[in-house]
Design a protein around this motif. Structure first.
Motif, PDB file in Angstrom:
ATOM      1  N   LEU A 242     -33.088  19.568  21.787  1.00 50.47           N
ATOM      2  CA  LEU A 242     -33.733  18.164  22.241  1.00 50.47           C
ATOM      3  C   LEU A 242     -34.888  18.551  23.620  1.00 50.47           C
ATOM      4  CD1 LEU A 242     -33.525  15.108  22.542  1.00 50.47           C
ATOM      5  CD2 LEU A 242     -31.593  15.698  24.151  1.00 50.47           C
ATOM      6  N   ASN A 243     -34.733  19.326  24.391  1.00 49.87           N
ATOM      7  CA  ASN A 243     -35.910  19.536  25.516  1.00 49.87           C
ATOM      8  C   ASN A 243     -37.120  19.638  24.826  1.00 49.87           C
ATOM      9  OD1 ASN A 243     -33.952  19.049  27.525  1.00 49.87           O
ATOM     10  ND2 ASN A 243     -33.501  21.450  27.591  1.00 49.87           N
ATOM     11  N   LYS A 244     -37.494  20.238  23.712  1.00 46.90           N
ATOM     12  CA  LYS A 244     -38.541  20.316  23.116  1.00 46.90           C
ATOM     13  C   LYS A 244     -39.380  19.086  22.719  1.00 46.90           C
ATOM     14  CE  LYS A 244     -37.238  24.578  20.304  1.00 46.90           C
ATOM     15  NZ  LYS A 244     -37.189  24.989  18.798  1.00 46.90           N
ATOM     16  N   PHE A 245     -38.492  18.040  22.549  1.00 46.68           N
ATOM     17  CA  PHE A 245     -39.038  16.607  22.301  1.00 46.68           C
ATOM     18  C   PHE A 245     -39.052  15.837  23.462  1.00 46.68           C
ATOM     19  CE2 PHE A 245     -36.934  18.455  18.551  1.00 46.68           C
ATOM     20  CZ  PHE A 245     -38.103  19.110  17.929  1.00 46.68           C
ATOM     21  N   MET A 246     -38.588  16.038  24.452  1.00 48.27           N
ATOM     22  CA  MET A 246     -38.382  15.142  25.563  1.00 48.27           C
ATOM     23  C   MET A 246     -39.663  14.428  26.215  1.00 48.27           C
ATOM     24  SD  MET A 246     -35.364  14.600  25.907  1.00 48.27           S
ATOM     25  CE  MET A 246     -35.230  13.592  27.517  1.00 48.27           C
ATOM     26  N   LYS A 247     -40.839  14.848  25.869  1.00 45.15           N
ATOM     27  CA  LYS A 247     -42.127  14.549  26.169  1.00 45.15           C
ATOM     28  C   LYS A 247     -42.718  13.614  25.291  1.00 45.15           C
ATOM     29  CE  LYS A 247     -43.391  17.868  30.018  1.00 45.15           C
ATOM     30  NZ  LYS A 247     -44.526  18.683  30.494  1.00 45.15           N
ATOM     31  N   ALA A 248     -42.410  13.745  24.015  1.00 42.20           N
ATOM     32  CA  ALA A 248     -42.786  13.160  22.944  1.00 42.20           C
ATOM     33  C   ALA A 248     -42.478  11.631  22.682  1.00 42.20           C
ATOM     34  CB  ALA A 248     -42.502  13.907  21.462  1.00 42.20           C
ATOM     35  N   THR A 249     -43.285  10.686  22.318  1.00 32.71           N
ATOM     36  CA  THR A 249     -42.979   9.358  22.279  1.00 32.71           C
ATOM     37  C   THR A 249     -42.304   8.828  20.772  1.00 32.71           C
ATOM     38  OG1 THR A 249     -45.141   8.982  21.365  1.00 32.71           O
ATOM     39  CG2 THR A 249     -45.013   8.604  23.909  1.00 32.71           C
ATOM     40  N   ASN A 250     -42.766   9.831  19.946  1.00 36.33           N
ATOM     41  CA  ASN A 250     -41.962   9.779  18.592  1.00 36.33           C
ATOM     42  C   ASN A 250     -41.839  11.183  18.023  1.00 36.33           C
ATOM     43  OD1 ASN A 250     -44.077   7.348  19.203  1.00 36.33           O
ATOM     44  ND2 ASN A 250     -42.795   6.661  17.494  1.00 36.33           N
ATOM     45  N   VAL A 251     -41.090  11.118  16.993  1.00 34.17           N
ATOM     46  CA  VAL A 251     -40.335  12.422  16.479  1.00 34.17           C
ATOM     47  C   VAL A 251     -40.643  12.065  14.875  1.00 34.17           C
ATOM     48  CG1 VAL A 251     -38.717  14.381  16.181  1.00 34.17           C
ATOM     49  CG2 VAL A 251     -39.432  13.234  18.489  1.00 34.17           C
ATOM     50  N   ILE A 252     -41.261  12.770  14.095  1.00 32.31           N
ATOM     51  CA  ILE A 252     -40.975  12.747  12.632  1.00 32.31           C
ATOM     52  C   ILE A 252     -40.076  13.876  12.229  1.00 32.31           C
ATOM     53  CG2 ILE A 252     -42.231  12.884  10.433  1.00 32.31           C
ATOM     54  CD1 ILE A 252     -44.747  11.727  11.627  1.00 32.31           C
ATOM     55  N   GLU A 253     -39.053  13.367  11.397  1.00 34.20           N
ATOM     56  CA  GLU A 253     -38.250  14.482  10.960  1.00 34.20           C
ATOM     57  C   GLU A 253     -38.469  14.559   9.460  1.00 34.20           C
ATOM     58  OE1 GLU A 253     -33.255  14.771   9.850  1.00 34.20           O
ATOM     59  OE2 GLU A 253     -34.033  13.195  11.189  1.00 34.20           O
ATOM     60  N   ILE A 254     -38.658  15.934   9.051  1.00 31.59           N
ATOM     61  CA  ILE A 254     -38.797  16.234   7.628  1.00 31.59           C
ATOM     62  C   ILE A 254     -37.257  16.277   6.961  1.00 31.59           C
ATOM     63  CG2 ILE A 254     -39.448  17.636   5.628  1.00 31.59           C
ATOM     64  CD1 ILE A 254     -41.767  18.663   7.711  1.00 31.59           C
ATOM     65  N   ALA A 255     -36.747  15.405   6.556  1.00 34.84           N
ATOM     66  CA  ALA A 255     -35.204  15.162   6.075  1.00 34.84           C
ATOM     67  C   ALA A 255     -35.088  15.844   4.626  1.00 34.84           C
ATOM     68  CB  ALA A 255     -35.025  13.701   6.139  1.00 34.84           C
ATOM     69  N   LYS A 256     -36.325  15.945   3.998  1.00 31.06           N
ATOM     70  CA  LYS A 256     -35.985  16.486   2.427  1.00 31.06           C
ATOM     71  C   LYS A 256     -37.590  16.831   2.109  1.00 31.06           C
ATOM     72  CE  LYS A 256     -34.451  15.160  -1.861  1.00 31.06           C
ATOM     73  NZ  LYS A 256     -33.942  14.191  -2.609  1.00 31.06           N
ATOM     74  N   ASP A 257     -37.618  18.167   1.636  1.00 28.51           N
ATOM     75  CA  ASP A 257     -38.970  18.582   0.833  1.00 28.51           C
ATOM     76  C   ASP A 257     -38.310  19.336  -0.257  1.00 28.51           C
ATOM     77  OD1 ASP A 257     -41.057  19.751   0.260  1.00 28.51           O
ATOM     78  OD2 ASP A 257     -41.678  20.733   2.140  1.00 28.51           O
ATOM     79  N   ARG A 258     -38.226  18.604  -1.430  1.00 28.91           N
ATOM     80  CA  ARG A 258     -37.843  19.483  -2.443  1.00 28.91           C
ATOM     81  C   ARG A 258     -38.560  20.722  -2.861  1.00 28.91           C
ATOM     82  NH1 ARG A 258     -34.410  16.856  -6.196  1.00 28.91           N
ATOM     83  NH2 ARG A 258     -34.743  14.711  -5.401  1.00 28.91           N
ATOM     84  N   GLU A 259     -40.088  20.553  -2.801  1.00 25.87           N
ATOM     85  CA  GLU A 259     -40.695  21.706  -3.107  1.00 25.87           C
ATOM     86  C   GLU A 259     -40.643  22.964  -2.298  1.00 25.87           C
ATOM     87  OE1 GLU A 259     -45.707  23.014  -3.954  1.00 25.87           O
ATOM     88  OE2 GLU A 259     -45.047  20.816  -3.224  1.00 25.87           O
ATOM     89  N   PHE A 260     -40.624  22.909  -1.016  1.00 27.67           N
ATOM     90  CA  PHE A 260     -40.391  23.958  -0.285  1.00 27.67           C
ATOM     91  C   PHE A 260     -39.064  24.124   0.368  1.00 27.67           C
ATOM     92  CE2 PHE A 260     -45.001  22.802  -0.168  1.00 27.67           C
ATOM     93  CZ  PHE A 260     -45.318  23.825  -0.518  1.00 27.67           C
TER      94      PHE A 260
END
Length: 132
Positions: A67-85
């Motif tokens: 979580l500490n990696k994202f504390m300064k970010a205002t938004n976070v995009i999560e790759i929830a699914k990537d069928r190809e990779f």
């Protein structure tokens, strides 16, 4: 129908699905409407706003160190699914810049685009400003 269209035309279609009323940390199962949408798509991204709900939900599933990696970010995009990779549960920090209303990749990223200069650009061979 959209998946068939994408396959037939060899295109990538972006379909935005909104969650039901969230009861915590957003997951693919929270998509409003047909629960089959998350099964059909090849790629699924979740856009999180970094607020107290996100931080609490994230900490319930992952470590405080993560979580500490994202504390300064205002938004976070999560790759929830990537069928190809096969990528899943990967998070990418973004930083909102109020003055430009854009999301940046890093806190100190500053990019000036040609259209930022008063919204006009010169057309070669013309003396008039043409709206971009």
């Amino acid at each position: 129908a959209l998946k068939n269209l994408a396959e037939i035309t060899n295109t990538h279609i972006i379909f935005v699905a909104h969650p039901r009323k969230p009861n915590g940390f957003l997951r693919l199962d929270d998509i409003s409407g047909s629960g089959n949408i998350s099964n059909i798509v090849d790629n699924a991204l979740i856009v999180h706003r970094n607020n107290k709900d996100f931080q609490k939900g994230f900490q319930d599933l992952y470590s405080e160190r993560e979580l500490n990696k994202f504390m300064k970010a205002t938004n976070v995009i999560e790759i929830a699914k990537d069928r190809e990779f096969g990528t899943q549960d990967e998070f990418i920090s973004l930083y909102y810049e109020e003055s430009s209303k854009r999301l940046r990749n890093t806190e100190d990223e500053y990019i000036t685009y040609e259209w930022d200069n008063e919204g006009f650009t010169k057309v070669e061979g013309s003396s008039d400003d043409i709206p971009f």
